[in-house]
Motif scaffolding. Structure first.
Motif, PDB file in Angstrom:
ATOM      1  N   LYS A 166      -7.240  59.393  20.514  1.00 34.63           N
ATOM      2  CA  LYS A 166      -6.990  59.257  21.949  1.00 34.63           C
ATOM      3  C   LYS A 166      -5.498  59.156  22.225  1.00 34.63           C
ATOM      4  O   LYS A 166      -4.979  59.728  23.195  1.00 34.63           O
ATOM      5  CB  LYS A 166      -7.717  58.019  22.488  1.00 34.63           C
ATOM      6  N   LYS A 167      -4.767  58.478  21.358  1.00 34.09           N
ATOM      7  CA  LYS A 167      -3.317  58.327  21.513  1.00 34.09           C
ATOM      8  C   LYS A 167      -2.636  59.700  21.446  1.00 34.09           C
ATOM      9  O   LYS A 167      -1.809  60.046  22.303  1.00 34.09           O
ATOM     10  CB  LYS A 167      -2.767  57.404  20.428  1.00 34.09           C
ATOM     11  N   ALA A 168      -3.015  60.511  20.448  1.00 32.91           N
ATOM     12  CA  ALA A 168      -2.412  61.835  20.303  1.00 32.91           C
ATOM     13  C   ALA A 168      -2.795  62.738  21.472  1.00 32.91           C
ATOM     14  O   ALA A 168      -1.980  63.540  21.950  1.00 32.91           O
ATOM     15  CB  ALA A 168      -2.850  62.461  18.987  1.00 32.91           C
ATOM     16  N   PHE A 169      -4.029  62.605  21.945  1.00 34.18           N
ATOM     17  CA  PHE A 169      -4.495  63.403  23.082  1.00 34.18           C
ATOM     18  C   PHE A 169      -3.661  63.115  24.320  1.00 34.18           C
ATOM     19  O   PHE A 169      -3.206  64.028  25.011  1.00 34.18           O
ATOM     20  CB  PHE A 169      -5.975  63.102  23.327  1.00 34.18           C
ATOM     21  N   TRP A 170      -3.447  61.842  24.600  1.00 32.91           N
ATOM     22  CA  TRP A 170      -2.650  61.465  25.761  1.00 32.91           C
ATOM     23  C   TRP A 170      -1.194  61.902  25.597  1.00 32.91           C
ATOM     24  O   TRP A 170      -0.586  62.408  26.538  1.00 32.91           O
ATOM     25  CB  TRP A 170      -2.745  59.956  25.975  1.00 32.91           C
ATOM     26  N   GLU A 171      -0.647  61.701  24.431  1.00 29.77           N
ATOM     27  CA  GLU A 171       0.755  62.061  24.222  1.00 29.77           C
ATOM     28  C   GLU A 171       0.985  63.560  24.353  1.00 29.77           C
ATOM     29  O   GLU A 171       2.046  64.008  24.796  1.00 29.77           O
ATOM     30  CB  GLU A 171       1.214  61.591  22.840  1.00 29.77           C
ATOM     31  N   THR A 172      -0.029  64.349  23.987  1.00 24.40           N
ATOM     32  CA  THR A 172       0.117  65.800  24.002  1.00 24.40           C
ATOM     33  C   THR A 172      -0.104  66.398  25.382  1.00 24.40           C
ATOM     34  O   THR A 172       0.579  67.371  25.750  1.00 24.40           O
ATOM     35  CB  THR A 172      -0.866  66.447  23.009  1.00 24.40           C
ATOM     36  N   TYR A 173      -1.015  65.809  26.168  1.00 27.51           N
ATOM     37  CA  TYR A 173      -1.431  66.483  27.399  1.00 27.51           C
ATOM     38  C   TYR A 173      -1.232  65.684  28.683  1.00 27.51           C
ATOM     39  O   TYR A 173      -1.353  66.245  29.772  1.00 27.51           O
ATOM     40  CB  TYR A 173      -2.914  66.887  27.281  1.00 27.51           C
ATOM     41  N   MET A 174      -0.899  64.398  28.590  1.00 28.05           N
ATOM     42  CA  MET A 174      -0.736  63.580  29.793  1.00 28.05           C
ATOM     43  C   MET A 174       0.735  63.227  30.029  1.00 28.05           C
ATOM     44  O   MET A 174       1.476  62.969  29.077  1.00 28.05           O
ATOM     45  CB  MET A 174      -1.542  62.268  29.709  1.00 28.05           C
ATOM     46  N   VAL A 175       1.114  63.185  31.290  1.00 31.98           N
ATOM     47  CA  VAL A 175       2.405  62.634  31.685  1.00 31.98           C
ATOM     48  C   VAL A 175       2.117  61.278  32.313  1.00 31.98           C
ATOM     49  O   VAL A 175       1.354  61.186  33.282  1.00 31.98           O
ATOM     50  CB  VAL A 175       3.127  63.543  32.693  1.00 31.98           C
ATOM     51  N   THR A 176       2.677  60.225  31.734  1.00 27.04           N
ATOM     52  CA  THR A 176       2.323  58.879  32.182  1.00 27.04           C
ATOM     53  C   THR A 176       3.564  58.066  32.556  1.00 27.04           C
ATOM     54  O   THR A 176       4.693  58.427  32.229  1.00 27.04           O
ATOM     55  CB  THR A 176       1.563  58.111  31.081  1.00 27.04           C
ATOM     56  N   LYS A 177       3.304  56.987  33.260  1.00 30.65           N
ATOM     57  CA  LYS A 177       4.340  55.977  33.480  1.00 30.65           C
ATOM     58  C   LYS A 177       3.689  54.610  33.364  1.00 30.65           C
ATOM     59  O   LYS A 177       2.472  54.455  33.569  1.00 30.65           O
ATOM     60  CB  LYS A 177       5.006  56.146  34.839  1.00 30.65           C
ATOM     61  N   LYS A 178       4.473  53.620  33.012  1.00 28.45           N
ATOM     62  CA  LYS A 178       3.948  52.265  32.827  1.00 28.45           C
ATOM     63  C   LYS A 178       3.967  51.516  34.157  1.00 28.45           C
ATOM     64  O   LYS A 178       4.940  51.591  34.921  1.00 28.45           O
ATOM     65  CB  LYS A 178       4.784  51.503  31.793  1.00 28.45           C
ATOM     66  N   MET A 179       2.869  50.791  34.417  1.00 24.52           N
ATOM     67  CA  MET A 179       2.791  49.944  35.602  1.00 24.52           C
ATOM     68  C   MET A 179       2.412  48.540  35.170  1.00 24.52           C
ATOM     69  O   MET A 179       1.586  48.360  34.270  1.00 24.52           O
ATOM     70  CB  MET A 179       1.765  50.477  36.604  1.00 24.52           C
ATOM     71  N   GLU A 180       3.031  47.575  35.809  1.00 25.70           N
ATOM     72  CA  GLU A 180       2.722  46.174  35.518  1.00 25.70           C
ATOM     73  C   GLU A 180       1.568  45.714  36.408  1.00 25.70           C
ATOM     74  O   GLU A 180       1.686  45.690  37.633  1.00 25.70           O
ATOM     75  CB  GLU A 180       3.952  45.296  35.752  1.00 25.70           C
ATOM     76  N   ILE A 181       0.440  45.393  35.787  1.00 24.00           N
ATOM     77  CA  ILE A 181      -0.729  44.930  36.520  1.00 24.00           C
ATOM     78  C   ILE A 181      -1.137  43.577  35.954  1.00 24.00           C
ATOM     79  O   ILE A 181      -1.541  43.467  34.802  1.00 24.00           O
ATOM     80  CB  ILE A 181      -1.910  45.922  36.392  1.00 24.00           C
ATOM     81  N   ASN A 182      -0.982  42.525  36.777  1.00 20.49           N
ATOM     82  CA  ASN A 182      -1.356  41.166  36.350  1.00 20.49           C
ATOM     83  C   ASN A 182      -0.718  40.783  35.016  1.00 20.49           C
ATOM     84  O   ASN A 182      -1.361  40.182  34.145  1.00 20.49           O
ATOM     85  CB  ASN A 182      -2.875  41.035  36.257  1.00 20.49           C
ATOM     86  N   GLY A 183       0.534  41.169  34.846  1.00 20.47           N
ATOM     87  CA  GLY A 183       1.259  40.788  33.642  1.00 20.47           C
ATOM     88  C   GLY A 183       1.077  41.727  32.473  1.00 20.47           C
ATOM     89  O   GLY A 183       1.682  41.521  31.415  1.00 20.47           O
TER      90      GLY A 183
END
Length: 430
Positions: A166-183
């Protein structure tokens, strides 16, 4: 046993997966995935086949196999069986399957998932259970496998045999950003990359993609947005987050309850909308489909139809009754010569469908008019709902009437759905 004659595009789909024992038919709604999947299941020729579908489709699948594939023992699996007969097709729904742990003991069988997008949530009980099954063959069926969100493909590609983390799948095909949710820092998908590469890879693992417009010339789809006046109650609620309407106190003390009550105030609590709906129904004697969300909406729409003496069919979580929709003739009283005659009449039925229960899978091409009393939050349900009438067998242009309350949350929902995105995602990002 009825003889199955496939259409050319259906034969092409099966031919493309001739050498695959795990495959996915991502055929647009109306292109006949049911027959494609069934013929592939027959060709794979295992002693037992397990079909998992939505609850509303159990009877449809049962009747389909009884009619066209009577050589099988077709069983709707509700209660555990002591033993499964040879040459059986077992049909069970997604909500029940994970409560039947004995199915994990099945081996050397064919697994077919109808609307395979139902396992998009990797943390749900149904998905975790399906991924624990041990099928020899896999057939996935869906018109909208991702609902526009490629991250939701991961469970399906696992079933197809693509061994990627799943990690490789996301890294290869998804563009993401980090969001802070409840810490907690949570990755949120904001776009996609290498999409062409992803599609090529899926085809290498037996996925067939086919759109209606690539195969069949269907009639046009015509959108009609009807603006509805808002109410003082809606405006008061937006300002104060609290209002009393029809003896109900609505308090929007959280984002989700605020959104829920805004939707209800724009639909079921908006008398301007029910008036316009009545006018629309009075303007046509054709079959009409109406999509709705909430039980109170259903009751108000039913009341309008009953007052107009329009026959009603209903599809929701408790009822699936399309008898009025299906009618073609009625018995008229004795004519002047004293005989009883069958006279074809115009079917004036109104079919009321709750999105979750009927936006997928129903064949409603006898009608060409859909009224959206209120909108869903899911892009997938919205797109699927339009295909109930715009499908093979439809001879007329399809008309969609969206009742949108002016200055309300409905305008925002309609805009986001038009971008093929879920409105809940828009809310979350906000």
């Amino acid at each position: 046993m009825s003889q199955v004659k496939l259409l050319p595009h259906q034969e092409k789909s099966i031919a493309a997966t001739k050498d695959f024992n795990r495959c996915a038919y991502y055929l647009d709604m109306g292109l006949g995935k049911t027959f494609v999947g069934s013929e592939k299941l027959k060709a794979l020729n295992t002693n037992i086949s397990l079909i998992i579908c939505q609850k509303s489709k159990l009877q449809d699948w049962y009747e389909h196999f009884k009619t066209f594939y009577s050589e099988y023992n077709t069983i709707v699996y509700s209660k555990p069986l002591k033993s499964i007969p040879d040459n059986s097709v077992i049909i069970i729904n997604y909500d029940l399957v994970w409560r039947r742990p004995e199915l994990l003991d099945l081996e050397n069988f064919t697994l077919m998932l109808d609307e395979s997008s139902c396992i998009k949530n990797t943390t749900s009980n149904r998905t975790k259970f399906v991924l624990k099954l041990k099928p020899e063959n896999v057939i996935l069926l869906s018109g909208t496998p991702t609902g526009g969100k490629y991250e939701e493909l991961y469970s399906q590609i696992k079933l197809l045999g693509w061994k990627i983390s799943k990690k490789a799948f996301w890294e290869t095909y998804m563009v993401t950003k980090k969001m802070e949710i409840n810490g907690f820092s949570i990755p949120i998908v904001i776009g996609y990359k290498n999409v062409d590469r992803l599609k090529v890879k899926l085809k290498e693992y037996g996925a067939v993609f086919m759109k209606t417009e690539d195969v069949i010339d269907l009639p046009d789809q015509i959108d009609n947005v009807i603006k509805v006046e808002s109410t003082k109650e809606y405006k008061k609620f937006v300002k104060n987050r609290v209002v009393v309407v029809e003896d109900n106190e609505l308090v929007g003390d959280m984002s989700l309850t605020k959104m829920l009550y805004q939707r209800q105030l724009a639909s079921q609590y908006n008398s301007n909308k029910t008036t316009i709906l009545k006018d629309l129904l009075e303007s046509t004697n054709d079959r009409v489909i109406i999509f709705y969300n909430f039980n109170d909406e259903l009751e108000k729409i039913k009341s309008i139809c009953e007052n107009l003496e329009r026959p009603i069919s209903i599809v929701n979580g408790q009822i699936k009754d399309l008898s009025e929709y299906e009618k073609e003739t009625e018995i008229h009283p004795e004519n002047a010569w004293g005989s009883i005659i069958d006279v074809p009449i115009h079917n004036r039925s109104v079919t009321l469908i709750q999105y979750q229960a009927g936006a997928m899978g129903l064949n409603l091409q006898k009608s060409n008019k859909i009224i959206y009393f209120s909108l869903p939050l899911s892009s997938e349900l919205f797109e699927q709902s339009k295909k109930r009438t715009h499908r093979i067998g439809q001879k007329n242009n399809c008309f969609y009437y969206y009742l949108i309350t002016k200055g309300s949350i409905e305008e925002k929902i309609y805009e986001v759905l038009g971008q093929r995105r879920d409105f809940t995602n828009k809310l979350f990002k906000s």
